[in-house]
Design a protein around this motif. Structure first.
Motif, PDB file in Angstrom:
ATOM      1  N   LYS A   1       0.817  -1.042   0.054  1.00 31.47           N
ATOM      2  CA  LYS A   1       0.045  -0.137   0.071  1.00 31.47           C
ATOM      3  C   LYS A   1       0.955   1.318  -0.014  1.00 31.47           C
ATOM      4  CE  LYS A   1      -3.940  -2.221   1.895  1.00 31.47           C
ATOM      5  NZ  LYS A   1      -5.087  -1.931   1.166  1.00 31.47           N
ATOM      6  N   MET A   2       0.650   2.175  -0.980  1.00 33.83           N
ATOM      7  CA  MET A   2       1.341   3.439  -1.053  1.00 33.83           C
ATOM      8  C   MET A   2       0.887   4.280   0.017  1.00 33.83           C
ATOM      9  SD  MET A   2       2.259   4.001  -4.852  1.00 33.83           S
ATOM     10  CE  MET A   2       2.406   5.675  -4.845  1.00 33.83           C
ATOM     11  N   ASP A   3       1.921   4.910   0.679  1.00 35.79           N
ATOM     12  CA  ASP A   3       1.658   5.849   1.511  1.00 35.79           C
ATOM     13  C   ASP A   3       2.663   7.217   1.353  1.00 35.79           C
ATOM     14  OD1 ASP A   3       4.261   5.074   2.600  1.00 35.79           O
ATOM     15  OD2 ASP A   3       3.371   4.318   4.651  1.00 35.79           O
ATOM     16  N   LYS A   4       2.481   8.332   2.397  1.00 37.59           N
ATOM     17  CA  LYS A   4       3.593   9.335   2.194  1.00 37.59           C
ATOM     18  C   LYS A   4       4.922   9.123   2.140  1.00 37.59           C
ATOM     19  CE  LYS A   4       0.194  12.566   4.379  1.00 37.59           C
ATOM     20  NZ  LYS A   4       0.068  13.292   5.501  1.00 37.59           N
TER      21      LYS A   4
ATOM     22  N   SER B   1       9.822   6.173  -3.997  1.00 41.24           N
ATOM     23  CA  SER B   1       8.795   5.173  -4.106  1.00 41.24           C
ATOM     24  C   SER B   1       7.751   5.385  -4.992  1.00 41.24           C
ATOM     25  CB  SER B   1       8.375   4.667  -2.572  1.00 41.24           C
ATOM     26  OG  SER B   1       7.778   5.912  -1.898  1.00 41.24           O
ATOM     27  N   HIS B   2       7.137   6.624  -4.952  1.00 42.08           N
ATOM     28  CA  HIS B   2       6.216   7.042  -5.751  1.00 42.08           C
ATOM     29  C   HIS B   2       6.471   6.886  -7.379  1.00 42.08           C
ATOM     30  CE1 HIS B   2       5.279   9.146  -1.903  1.00 42.08           C
ATOM     31  NE2 HIS B   2       4.557   8.178  -1.890  1.00 42.08           N
TER      32      HIS B   2
ATOM     33  N   SER C   1      -8.598   1.857   4.130  1.00 43.32           N
ATOM     34  CA  SER C   1      -7.507   1.264   4.043  1.00 43.32           C
ATOM     35  C   SER C   1      -6.482   1.949   3.588  1.00 43.32           C
ATOM     36  CB  SER C   1      -7.669   0.147   2.921  1.00 43.32           C
ATOM     37  OG  SER C   1      -7.940   0.664   1.921  1.00 43.32           O
ATOM     38  N   CYS C   2      -6.827   3.294   3.544  1.00 46.03           N
ATOM     39  CA  CYS C   2      -5.765   4.307   2.938  1.00 46.03           C
ATOM     40  C   CYS C   2      -4.782   4.694   4.359  1.00 46.03           C
ATOM     41  CB  CYS C   2      -6.218   5.606   2.441  1.00 46.03           C
ATOM     42  SG  CYS C   2      -5.176   6.837   2.072  1.00 46.03           S
ATOM     43  N   LYS C   3      -3.488   4.445   4.120  1.00 47.30           N
ATOM     44  CA  LYS C   3      -2.755   4.629   5.404  1.00 47.30           C
ATOM     45  C   LYS C   3      -2.681   6.294   5.742  1.00 47.30           C
ATOM     46  CE  LYS C   3       0.240   0.644   5.048  1.00 47.30           C
ATOM     47  NZ  LYS C   3       1.870   0.446   4.904  1.00 47.30           N
ATOM     48  N   ILE C   4      -2.820   7.061   4.766  1.00 46.98           N
ATOM     49  CA  ILE C   4      -2.627   8.335   5.180  1.00 46.98           C
ATOM     50  C   ILE C   4      -3.648   8.975   5.893  1.00 46.98           C
ATOM     51  CG2 ILE C   4      -2.336  10.420   3.869  1.00 46.98           C
ATOM     52  CD1 ILE C   4      -1.264   8.861   1.441  1.00 46.98           C
ATOM     53  N   ASN C   5      -4.830   8.862   5.446  1.00 45.03           N
ATOM     54  CA  ASN C   5      -5.948   9.609   6.234  1.00 45.03           C
ATOM     55  C   ASN C   5      -7.046   8.494   6.604  1.00 45.03           C
ATOM     56  OD1 ASN C   5      -7.240   8.872   3.657  1.00 45.03           O
ATOM     57  ND2 ASN C   5      -7.109  10.978   2.973  1.00 45.03           N
ATOM     58  N   TRP C   6      -7.000   7.330   6.724  1.00 44.78           N
ATOM     59  CA  TRP C   6      -7.755   6.032   6.778  1.00 44.78           C
ATOM     60  C   TRP C   6      -9.309   6.239   6.395  1.00 44.78           C
ATOM     61  CZ3 TRP C   6      -5.430   2.251   8.554  1.00 44.78           C
ATOM     62  CH2 TRP C   6      -4.086   2.294   9.015  1.00 44.78           C
ATOM     63  N   LYS C   7      -9.239   7.008   5.014  1.00 49.47           N
ATOM     64  CA  LYS C   7     -10.686   6.976   4.321  1.00 49.47           C
ATOM     65  C   LYS C   7     -10.650   5.602   3.575  1.00 49.47           C
ATOM     66  CE  LYS C   7     -11.161  11.805   4.121  1.00 49.47           C
ATOM     67  NZ  LYS C   7     -11.199  13.080   3.281  1.00 49.47           N
ATOM     68  N   SER C   8     -11.929   5.292   3.242  1.00 47.18           N
ATOM     69  CA  SER C   8     -12.285   4.272   2.351  1.00 47.18           C
ATOM     70  C   SER C   8     -12.269   4.744   0.941  1.00 47.18           C
ATOM     71  CB  SER C   8     -13.830   3.931   2.856  1.00 47.18           C
ATOM     72  OG  SER C   8     -13.828   3.467   4.161  1.00 47.18           O
ATOM     73  N   THR C   9     -12.099   3.718   0.028  1.00 46.25           N
ATOM     74  CA  THR C   9     -12.302   4.108  -1.441  1.00 46.25           C
ATOM     75  C   THR C   9     -13.141   3.097  -1.942  1.00 46.25           C
ATOM     76  OG1 THR C   9      -9.762   4.555  -1.509  1.00 46.25           O
ATOM     77  CG2 THR C   9     -11.024   3.699  -3.643  1.00 46.25           C
TER      78      THR C   9
END
Length: 175
Positions: free
Chosen positions: A60-63, A109-110, A149-157
Motif C-alpha cells: 500500500k502506498m503511503d506518504k 517510491s512514488h 484502507s488508506c494509510k494516510i487518512n484512513w478513508k475508504s475507497t
C-alpha cells in the motif's frame, strides 16, 4: 447545395481526440495504442520489460516521509500524461489515482510506482474497449469498497462500473 453535401461526407471515423476507432460490420473497437507508444517513448521505457500488473498488489502506498525526494516536475509530468488513458483503460484507473495523490511531495517510491504503470502499458499497448452491436441491453453494475484502507487518512475507497449488456459504459473510483 450539392457541394456542401459532398464536403460533409468525411468517411469512416478512424481517429478522434487521440482515440483510435476501428469499426467492423458487427462491432467497434476503440483504443489508444498510438498515444501509449508515444508516451512510452517520451519517458524512455519503450524497450523495458513489461510489468504484469499496473501496481504491486501486496503493498500500500503511503506518504513515505522518510523516503528519498524525487524530481517533482518529472513525477507530475508522468502522472499528467497518464491521466489521458483511463477513459479507455479502466485497468489502470486505480493505480493512476493513487499516484496522483502524491504529486505535492513525491518520493522515489512514488516515482517507481508511476514507472511501473508505464511498464505495464508496455505489455498492454493494444488493449482497448470492444463494443458488439448485437449484445443485450441489460444494465449490470458492480461495486467494491475497501473500508479505511488508506494509510494516510484512513478513508475508504469505493469503485463501481456499469455495463449495458456486454458494453462498459461508465466507471468511477472515489475516496
Amino acid at each position: 447545395m450539392e457541394e456542401k453535401f459532398e464536403m460533409s461526407r468525411m468517411g469512416e471515423l478512424t481517429f478522434i481526440f487521440g482515440i483510435q476507432v476501428r469499426q467492423l460490420e458487427d462491432d467497434t473497437f476503440i483504443n489508444q495504442t498510438k498515444y501509449t507508444r508515444e508516451l512510452l517513448k517520451k519517458f524512455g521505457v519503450e524497450n523495458c520489460s513489461a510489468a504484469s500488473t499496473p501496481m504491486k498488489s501486496c503493498s500500500k502506498m503511503d506518504k513515505d516521509e522518510d523516503g528519498q525526494s524525487n524530481n517533482i516536475t518529472a513525477y507530475r509530468r508522468i502522472v499528467r500524461y497518464l491521466l489521458y488513458l483511463p477513459a479507455r483503460r479502466p485497468d489502470i484507473l486505480f493505480a493512476i489515482g493513487v499516484c496522483g495523490k502524491f504529486q505535492a511531495n513525491p518520493k522515489q517510491s512514488h516515482y517507481i510506482a508511476a514507472k511501473r504503470i508505464l511498464k505495464y502499458l508496455m505489455g498492454t499497448k493494444n488493449v482497448g474497449l470492444w463494443y458488439l452491436k448485437d449484445s443485450s441491453f441489460n444494465l449490470i453494475s458492480y461495486s467494491n469498497a475497501d473500508y479505511a484502507s488508506c494509510k494516510i487518512n484512513w478513508k475508504s475507497t469505493s469503485e463501481t462500473c456499469q455495463f449495458l449488456g456486454d458494453h462498459l459504459i461508465s466507471w468511477f473510483n472515489k475516496k
